[in-house]
Design a protein around this motif. Structure first.
Motif, PDB file in Angstrom:
ATOM      1  N   ILE A  29       4.753  -5.077  -8.191  1.00 42.86           N
ATOM      2  CA  ILE A  29       6.186  -4.779  -8.074  1.00 42.86           C
ATOM      3  C   ILE A  29       6.580  -4.682  -6.605  1.00 42.86           C
ATOM      4  CG2 ILE A  29       7.992  -3.132  -8.633  1.00 42.86           C
ATOM      5  CD1 ILE A  29       6.387  -2.339 -11.076  1.00 42.86           C
ATOM      6  N   GLY A  30       5.713  -4.017  -5.828  1.00 38.22           N
ATOM      7  CA  GLY A  30       6.002  -3.905  -4.398  1.00 38.22           C
ATOM      8  C   GLY A  30       6.113  -5.269  -3.741  1.00 38.22           C
ATOM      9  N   TRP A  31       5.222  -6.163  -4.126  1.00 39.35           N
ATOM     10  CA  TRP A  31       5.259  -7.520  -3.559  1.00 39.35           C
ATOM     11  C   TRP A  31       6.544  -8.222  -3.958  1.00 39.35           C
ATOM     12  CZ3 TRP A  31       5.214 -12.225  -6.238  1.00 39.35           C
ATOM     13  CH2 TRP A  31       5.091 -13.354  -5.416  1.00 39.35           C
ATOM     14  N   MET A  32       6.949  -8.023  -5.213  1.00 38.14           N
ATOM     15  CA  MET A  32       8.169  -8.699  -5.684  1.00 38.14           C
ATOM     16  C   MET A  32       9.398  -8.238  -4.922  1.00 38.14           C
ATOM     17  SD  MET A  32       8.437  -9.392  -9.698  1.00 38.14           S
ATOM     18  CE  MET A  32       8.134  -7.741 -10.225  1.00 38.14           C
ATOM     19  N   THR A  33       9.449  -6.927  -4.605  1.00 40.09           N
ATOM     20  CA  THR A  33      10.652  -6.436  -3.937  1.00 40.09           C
ATOM     21  C   THR A  33      10.778  -6.954  -2.509  1.00 40.09           C
ATOM     22  OG1 THR A  33       9.412  -4.429  -3.578  1.00 40.09           O
ATOM     23  CG2 THR A  33      11.118  -4.338  -5.233  1.00 40.09           C
ATOM     24  N   THR A  34       9.660  -7.446  -1.925  1.00 39.77           N
ATOM     25  CA  THR A  34       9.807  -8.005  -0.572  1.00 39.77           C
ATOM     26  C   THR A  34      10.297  -9.434  -0.606  1.00 39.77           C
ATOM     27  OG1 THR A  34       7.519  -8.735  -0.602  1.00 39.77           O
ATOM     28  CG2 THR A  34       7.948  -6.596   0.381  1.00 39.77           C
ATOM     29  N   LYS A  35      10.285 -10.049  -1.782  1.00 38.82           N
ATOM     30  CA  LYS A  35      10.745 -11.439  -1.874  1.00 38.82           C
ATOM     31  C   LYS A  35      12.270 -11.458  -2.001  1.00 38.82           C
ATOM     32  CE  LYS A  35       6.961 -12.992  -1.445  1.00 38.82           C
ATOM     33  NZ  LYS A  35       6.702 -13.579  -0.172  1.00 38.82           N
ATOM     34  N   LEU A  82      -5.650   4.330 -11.017  1.00 35.82           N
ATOM     35  CA  LEU A  82      -6.367   3.097 -10.692  1.00 35.82           C
ATOM     36  C   LEU A  82      -5.869   1.942 -11.547  1.00 35.82           C
ATOM     37  CD1 LEU A  82     -10.052   4.254 -10.214  1.00 35.82           C
ATOM     38  CD2 LEU A  82      -8.472   3.349  -8.518  1.00 35.82           C
ATOM     39  N   LEU A  83      -5.611   2.249 -12.796  1.00 32.81           N
ATOM     40  CA  LEU A  83      -5.173   1.217 -13.723  1.00 32.81           C
ATOM     41  C   LEU A  83      -3.769   0.730 -13.383  1.00 32.81           C
ATOM     42  CD1 LEU A  83      -6.951   0.330 -15.971  1.00 32.81           C
ATOM     43  CD2 LEU A  83      -5.613   1.678 -17.554  1.00 32.81           C
ATOM     44  N   LEU A  84      -2.937   1.684 -12.947  1.00 31.67           N
ATOM     45  CA  LEU A  84      -1.540   1.323 -12.654  1.00 31.67           C
ATOM     46  C   LEU A  84      -1.417   0.574 -11.334  1.00 31.67           C
ATOM     47  CD1 LEU A  84       0.626   4.407 -13.604  1.00 31.67           C
ATOM     48  CD2 LEU A  84       0.779   2.135 -14.565  1.00 31.67           C
ATOM     49  N   ALA A  85      -2.341   0.830 -10.414  1.00 28.48           N
ATOM     50  CA  ALA A  85      -2.193   0.335  -9.040  1.00 28.48           C
ATOM     51  C   ALA A  85      -1.892  -1.164  -8.950  1.00 28.48           C
ATOM     52  CB  ALA A  85      -3.420   0.693  -8.228  1.00 28.48           C
ATOM     53  N   PRO A  86      -2.598  -2.043  -9.684  1.00 29.73           N
ATOM     54  CA  PRO A  86      -2.289  -3.471  -9.526  1.00 29.73           C
ATOM     55  C   PRO A  86      -0.843  -3.816  -9.884  1.00 29.73           C
ATOM     56  CG  PRO A  86      -4.296  -3.169 -10.791  1.00 29.73           C
ATOM     57  CD  PRO A  86      -3.718  -1.827 -10.592  1.00 29.73           C
ATOM     58  N   ALA A  98       0.836  -1.204   0.000  1.00 26.12           N
ATOM     59  CA  ALA A  98       0.000   0.000   0.000  1.00 26.12           C
ATOM     60  C   ALA A  98       0.870   1.252   0.000  1.00 26.12           C
ATOM     61  CB  ALA A  98      -0.915  -0.001   1.223  1.00 26.12           C
ATOM     62  N   LYS A  99       1.943   1.214   0.802  1.00 28.54           N
ATOM     63  CA  LYS A  99       2.834   2.373   0.858  1.00 28.54           C
ATOM     64  C   LYS A  99       3.464   2.647  -0.501  1.00 28.54           C
ATOM     65  CE  LYS A  99       5.707   2.453   4.491  1.00 28.54           C
ATOM     66  NZ  LYS A  99       6.414   1.924   5.657  1.00 28.54           N
ATOM     67  N   VAL A 100       3.876   1.551  -1.178  1.00 24.13           N
ATOM     68  CA  VAL A 100       4.502   1.723  -2.485  1.00 24.13           C
ATOM     69  C   VAL A 100       3.522   2.365  -3.458  1.00 24.13           C
ATOM     70  CG1 VAL A 100       5.323   0.458  -4.486  1.00 24.13           C
ATOM     71  CG2 VAL A 100       6.183  -0.112  -2.247  1.00 24.13           C
ATOM     72  N   ILE A 101       2.277   1.859  -3.453  1.00 32.10           N
ATOM     73  CA  ILE A 101       1.287   2.416  -4.392  1.00 32.10           C
ATOM     74  C   ILE A 101       1.065   3.892  -4.102  1.00 32.10           C
ATOM     75  CG2 ILE A 101      -1.111   2.301  -5.144  1.00 32.10           C
ATOM     76  CD1 ILE A 101      -1.090  -0.620  -4.464  1.00 32.10           C
ATOM     77  N   ILE A 102       0.880   4.216  -2.816  1.00 24.82           N
ATOM     78  CA  ILE A 102       0.604   5.619  -2.470  1.00 24.82           C
ATOM     79  C   ILE A 102       1.763   6.515  -2.892  1.00 24.82           C
ATOM     80  CG2 ILE A 102       0.276   7.198  -0.544  1.00 24.82           C
ATOM     81  CD1 ILE A 102      -1.164   4.908   0.885  1.00 24.82           C
ATOM     82  N   ALA A 103       2.992   6.077  -2.547  1.00 21.89           N
ATOM     83  CA  ALA A 103       4.149   6.924  -2.870  1.00 21.89           C
ATOM     84  C   ALA A 103       4.290   7.083  -4.375  1.00 21.89           C
ATOM     85  CB  ALA A 103       5.418   6.319  -2.275  1.00 21.89           C
ATOM     86  N   CYS A 145       8.499  12.018  -2.150  1.00 25.02           N
ATOM     87  CA  CYS A 145       7.306  11.183  -1.946  1.00 25.02           C
ATOM     88  C   CYS A 145       7.676   9.913  -1.195  1.00 25.02           C
ATOM     89  CB  CYS A 145       6.694  10.823  -3.292  1.00 25.02           C
ATOM     90  SG  CYS A 145       6.052  12.233  -4.141  1.00 25.02           S
ATOM     91  N   ALA A 146       8.735   9.244  -1.629  1.00 23.83           N
ATOM     92  CA  ALA A 146       9.092   7.963  -1.014  1.00 23.83           C
ATOM     93  C   ALA A 146       9.442   8.146   0.454  1.00 23.83           C
ATOM     94  CB  ALA A 146      10.254   7.339  -1.762  1.00 23.83           C
ATOM     95  N   THR A 147      10.250   9.165   0.760  1.00 23.02           N
ATOM     96  CA  THR A 147      10.686   9.304   2.155  1.00 23.02           C
ATOM     97  C   THR A 147       9.533   9.704   3.060  1.00 23.02           C
ATOM     98  OG1 THR A 147      11.443  11.495   1.534  1.00 23.02           O
ATOM     99  CG2 THR A 147      13.113   9.832   1.777  1.00 23.02           C
TER     100      THR A 147
END
Lengths: 713, 66
Positions: free
Chosen positions: A485-491, A476-480, A35-40, A170-172
């Motif tokens: 990508i956010g999920w992948m970076t946690t792996k 909205l379209l980009l969010a998924p 969620a944080k990644v999407i928001i940022a 934005c990220a920080t």
């Protein structure tokens, strides 16, 4: 009855409570992070588009580059990304301004800059590396597209810089404000685990006196993590609430742990040598010597540490110090002249002292965290690093080489999109250089980019034209995809794959302020980027003559040189500097060089040998300096000289000579008249102990510095 | 204060130098506050830090755009 009820209700709640707890501690952070990644990312996209920046995808790409689960890492990476961008943009202005009409000079300076940044990046640790690398490839991004129209360089430079800043802000802000996860917390918990591990290992006499085996987890755990935890500490300094004193404590704990583990491993190697010779009476004497430590640690606290518990442990350890000293005086009568006993007993005493110091620093940290007043004021210790210049030179060669190669490709084909090839190849050649196996990294990157291209094509030619009408629908379209990508970076298994995915998706997805359908441009630029990845991989394939035996030789040479410099250099080298340099070096070689299991074990033994001998030589030289002239034993200088010569040019005869000389001067020392004054007596005893230690270590180390076996087969 | 200023022959919005100066002030202030242990008494250190920065940055901005 009532008790029964409580048990029943607990049983009822228990299963899903546990599930909930598990979900909260394992799955929820990932979801929050996504969620944080999407928001940022969407925030960055929105700001960049609102401010009419020419290339909003740089902003959103920056968010993905710096975004990490812990906010300390985000700050550290952002900081170096800003610095790197400033340097890169500045140098592009200079180079385009000076050499844009002259291809030869332009390319020469380009290659020099890339080589320089690669070399500098290799010399530094953590995210500083990333800053230098970024300074290198920003030049490609800014200078290459404007080579036909050099006057545009200022606009591109300004827009690139402001886009990066927007992304970073934005990220920080998002990572520090929305559900922040602090790096310091993970530092605290791993420090706690490590401390507990130390106490458990040392309280178990079998861990100390058993033979070396890699299956005993507590023994093999007792060495790693020194370099890694230091990196965590460095990065956590960017977070809020980590005051200097606390970080200082962590630094100290790391150093003490490092010393402790060196002593522990040296002791173990001496004991295993004694064991091999089957000297049971000596062994049992040492076990009796160690017994007070075991009994002192019996009352160690289990999981949660309070200052009171630790105070108790400290007083027990103080008792143990006296006990060990008593035992030592007693056992010494039997083993007075035995070098092995002298050195092993010395190591046990040193281990106890270091353990005591470690515990008291930990106590001070606990007090500081609980009430804000530390019980100790600490000296500043530095974590020094060492990078082999050959490795640095090799990396610089690779960076410049891949640039020149792709430049030739550009000139030869005269393809307008070849600038992308150059950028991609340089990025690959620079960024993946510090991975354990860069070639596999390039393959992962390639796979990630290909999949990203497919996804980007779906977005560019179907989703975006069909469904978006404004920023909101685009978001909205980009969010998924962003969430994916956010999920992948946690792996932990997919870092390079996801990096390739992000890189390609962000550069190919149509996130321009005004949408245009350009299939030809899409195809050509994708092809150029993929060719760039292949060129980058080629560089790793070609400049990779770094074999196992060569690595071993380099490590041995550097370690030998360290001893030589200790023998003749300045006396103010600290033990901590010696240790951290050696550990950092070995860590780097074991990720960079191609070492197999057996060889890395050997290299670790060499490191221990070097550290012990180096420290002992320093101690001998210091004691000699302070010893009165009438007590100065003859011949010690010549022993040091022959140690130096032996490590400069190791031969088997040199080894015999050093051992012989050590033996004779130990004999004379034993027979020499001992001074009555306490401080002088102590120095004499130091001389004896350290010489005995050097002799034992040299006798035990059969593979260093003379390499006798080939472990690389 | 003017909306644009010229530094070294480059015209730029006044906000930019203000931003840089505020960032420096913020970094120094952050160090002082963390050493003094203020963050231990704050519910949400990150939010607090961001809010302090917003205050520092918007005061001169208000002066310009009034």
């Amino acid at each position: 009855m009532r008790a029964n009820k409580i048990v029943l209700s607990e049983l009822k709640i228990f299963p899903w409570q546990r599930t909930l707890h598990e979900w909260l501690s394992i799955d929820a952070p990932v979801l929050v992070y996504m969620a944080k990644v999407i928001i940022a990312a969407l925030l960055a996209l929105w700001i960049a588009m609102k401010l009419n920046m020419p290339d909003p995808r740089t902003a959103i790409f920056t968010v993905f580059i710096v975004m990490q689960p812990q906010s300390g890492l985000v700050f550290a990476k952002s900081y170096y990304r800003v610095l790197g961008t400033i340097a890169g943009v500045g140098i592009s202005l200079v180079i385009v301004g000076m050499f844009s009409q002259d291809p030869l000079w332009f390319i020469t300076f380009f290659a020099l800059w890339i080589g320089l940044t690669t070399a500098a990046g290799f010399k530094y640790r953590n995210f500083q590396f990333y800053g230098f690398v970024l300074a290198g490839y920003t030049l490609c991004i800014v200078a290459l597209p404007v080579i036909e129209t050099p006057l545009d360089v200022f606009d591109i430079a300004v827009s690139r810089f402001s886009e990066v800043i927007v992304g970073i802000m934005c990220a920080t802000v998002v990572s520090d404000v929305i559900f922040p996860r602090r790096l310091l917390d993970s530092l605290i918990s791993s420090e706690q685990e490590r401390f507990y591990n130390v106490l458990t290992t040392l309280s178990d006499p079998t861990a100390v006196f058993a033979a070396f085996d890699d299956t005993n987890p507590s023994v093999s755990r007792f060495s790693n993590g020194v370099v890694g935890l230091n990196a965590v500490r460095v990065n956590s300094s960017f977070e809020s609430g980590a005051d200097r004193k606390e970080r200082h404590h962590y630094q100290h704990l790391n150093h003490e742990y490092m010393n402790l583990s060196t002593t522990f491993h040296s002791l173990k190697s001496i004991i295993s040598a004694i064991k091999d010779r089957e000297r049971t009476e000596l062994l049992s004497a040492l076990e009796r010597l160690y017994a007070p430590i075991v009994s002192a640690l019996k009352t160690r606290p289990d999981t949660v540490l309070t200052p009171e518990d630790l105070n108790r442990v400290l007083s027990e350890l103080l008792e143990a110090k006296k006990g060990v000293q008593r035992e030592y005086e007693y056992e010494r009568l039997a083993f007075e002249r035995e070098d092995e006993f002298t050195s092993a007993a010395y190591l046990i005493i040193r281990l106890l002292n270091e353990l005591y110091n470690h515990c008291s620093t930990y106590l001070s940290l606990l007090k500081h965290r609980l009430s804000g007043d530390a019980s100790q004021s600490l000296r500043v210790v530095q974590f020094s690093t060492h990078t082999d210049n050959v490795l640095v030179g090799l990396a610089a060669l690779r960076g410049s080489g891949v640039l020149l190669l792709t430049m030739l490709f550009w000139i030869w084909t005269a393809w307008p999109y070849a600038t992308l090839t150059i950028t991609m190849a340089v990025v690959i050649g620079l960024l993946l250089g510090t991975l354990p196996s860069p070639l596999d990294g390039v393959k992962d990157f390639f796979k990630g980019s290909v999949i990203a291209l497919i996804v980007a094509a779906v977005y560019d030619f179907y989703l975006i034209p069909a469904y978006t009408s404004d920023l909101l629908t685009l978001g909205l379209l980009l969010a998924p995809t962003l969430a994916f990508i956010g999920w992948m970076t946690t792996k932990p298994k997919l870092p390079i794959f996801s990096f390739g995915f992000v890189f390609m998706f962000m550069s190919q997805c149509a996130l321009d302020p005004f949408y245009k359908i350009e299939p030809i441009k899409f195809l050509e630029s994708s092809l150029a980027a993929l060719i760039g990845v292949i060129f980058g991989g080629l560089a790793y394939l070609l400049v990779n003559f770094w074999s196992c035996s060569l690595t071993q030789k380099r490590v041995a040479k550097i370690l030998r040189r360290q001893i030589v410099s200790v023998c003749e250099g300045a006396l103010n080298i600290e033990r901590s500097a010696l240790e951290s340099t050696g550990r950092d070096l070995v860590q780097q070689f074991s990720t960079q060089g191609r070492l197999n299991m057996r060889s890395s074990r050997l290299v670790f033994e060499w490191l221990l040998t070097t550290l012990e001998i180096g420290r002992a030589v320093l101690a001998i030289r210091r004691s000699l300096q302070r010893l009165y002239l009438q007590y100065q034993p003859p011949g010690i200088d010549s022993v040091l000289d022959s140690i130096k010569n032996y490590f400069e040019a190791p031969t088997l005869s040199g080894r015999e000579r050093v051992l012989m000389q050590l033996h004779t001067s130990l004999q004379t020392l034993h027979e020499a008249q001992m001074p009555l004054e306490k401080a002088q007596l102590k120095r004499m005893q130091t001389l004896i102990v350290e010489m005995a230690l050097i002799r034992t270590v040299l006798l035990n180390s059969s593979t260093f510095p003379v390499l006798t076996e080939d472990s690389c087969r | 204060m003017p909306l644009d200023i010229t530094l070294f022959g480059i015209q730029m919005p006044t906000l930019l130098p203000i931003f840089v100066v505020t960032a420096v002030i913020q970094i120094l202030l952050d160090r002082v506050m963390s050493d003094a242990g203020i963050y231990n008494h704050v519910w949400h250190p990150g939010l607090f830090r961001t809010a302090v920065f917003v205050c520092l940055f918007s005061i001169p901005c208000l002066l310009i755009y009034r």
